[in-house]
Design an enzyme around this catalytic site. Structure first.
Site, short mmCIF file in Angstrom:
data_model
loop_
_atom_site.label_atom_id
_atom_site.label_comp_id
_atom_site.label_asym_id
_atom_site.label_seq_id
_atom_site.Cartn_x
_atom_site.Cartn_y
_atom_site.Cartn_z
N GLU A 63 7.33 -12.68 9.07
CA GLU A 63 6.38 -11.67 9.52
C GLU A 63 5.12 -11.67 8.66
O GLU A 63 4.01 -11.47 9.17
CB GLU A 63 6.99 -10.28 9.57
CG GLU A 63 6.03 -9.27 10.14
CD GLU A 63 6.68 -8.13 10.89
OE1 GLU A 63 5.91 -7.29 11.41
OE2 GLU A 63 7.92 -8.06 10.97
N GLY A 83 2.77 -5.93 14.21
CA GLY A 83 3.95 -6.53 14.83
C GLY A 83 4.49 -5.70 15.97
O GLY A 83 4.62 -4.48 15.87
N HIS A 90 18.85 -17.95 12.06
CA HIS A 90 19.14 -18.46 10.73
C HIS A 90 20.10 -19.64 10.90
O HIS A 90 21.21 -19.46 11.39
CB HIS A 90 19.75 -17.36 9.86
CG HIS A 90 18.92 -16.11 9.87
ND1 HIS A 90 17.72 -16.01 9.21
CD2 HIS A 90 19.10 -14.91 10.49
CE1 HIS A 90 17.21 -14.81 9.41
NE2 HIS A 90 18.03 -14.13 10.18
N VAL A 91 19.68 -20.82 10.49
CA VAL A 91 20.47 -22.03 10.79
C VAL A 91 21.05 -22.72 9.55
O VAL A 91 21.93 -23.56 9.70
CB VAL A 91 19.65 -23.04 11.62
CG1 VAL A 91 19.26 -22.45 12.96
CG2 VAL A 91 18.41 -23.50 10.88
N ARG A 92 20.59 -22.37 8.37
CA ARG A 92 21.10 -23.02 7.16
C ARG A 92 21.05 -22.04 6.01
O ARG A 92 20.05 -21.36 5.80
CB ARG A 92 20.27 -24.26 6.84
CG ARG A 92 20.71 -25.00 5.60
CD ARG A 92 19.99 -26.35 5.43
NE ARG A 92 20.68 -27.35 6.24
CZ ARG A 92 20.22 -27.85 7.38
NH1 ARG A 92 19.06 -27.49 7.87
NH2 ARG A 92 20.90 -28.75 8.05
N HIS A 107 -0.06 -18.58 21.01
CA HIS A 107 -1.00 -17.89 21.91
C HIS A 107 -1.83 -16.93 21.08
O HIS A 107 -1.28 -16.14 20.31
CB HIS A 107 -0.23 -17.11 22.99
CG HIS A 107 -1.07 -16.14 23.75
ND1 HIS A 107 -1.98 -16.53 24.71
CD2 HIS A 107 -1.16 -14.79 23.67
CE1 HIS A 107 -2.59 -15.44 25.19
NE2 HIS A 107 -2.10 -14.38 24.58
N GLY A 109 -4.58 -14.29 22.08
CA GLY A 109 -5.34 -13.64 23.14
C GLY A 109 -6.11 -12.44 22.63
O GLY A 109 -6.09 -12.13 21.44
#
Length: 143
Positions: A63, A83, A90-92, A107, A109
């Site tokens: 963030e 925000g 979370h992969v590792r 994007h 805009g």
């Protein structure tokens, strides 16, 4: 080019003094035309009780990078980004070292922005991937 002007890394980092960003050790390290990169240590500030990188710390890095990048795309005398939604996969797991996150615009805009943030370990392996949706809102004036 997504950013309105070249990025002054020293100014960006100084702006984060005495905030969650500085308390977690997050430092903005590089910038391109439409991407921003920063690092965060995996240490006592950012680990959860089981000794691995806290998912919330990864989300805070994501963030931070996306919001800083988003604000570099608007005239901050008139607008700012906030925000709306963030998600993270979370992969590792990590127990130490440094993670490096890179935010890239998907994007940009007038009223919304979408950023993808990839967080990798010291070996360049994916630790977390996040998408952040930002709203572009008028700067509110006190009083």
């Amino acid at each position: 080019m997504a950013f309105r002007a070249p990025v002054d890394l020293a100014a960006v980092n100084a702006h984060a003094a005495d905030t969650l960003v500085s308390n977690l050790g997050i430092v903005i390290t590089e910038a391109g035309d439409d991407w921003l990169r920063g690092t965060m240590p995996v240490d006592a500030r950012t680990r959860q009780p089981y000794g691995i990188l806290h998912g919330g710390a990864s989300v805070a890095l994501a963030e931070t990078l996306g919001s800083v990048a988003g604000n570099l795309c608007v005239d901050t005398t008139k607008e700012m980004v906030v925000g709306l939604e963030i998600n993270a996969n979370h992969v590792r797991a990590m127990r130490g070292g440094t993670v490096t996150g890179t935010a890239r615009a998907l994007h940009v805009g007038r009223s919304t922005q979408l950023w993808e943030i990839r967080i990798e370990n010291d070996d360049g392996k994916l630790v977390c991937v996040s998408r952040l949706t930002l709203a572009v809102v008028p700067v509110s004036r006190p009083g």
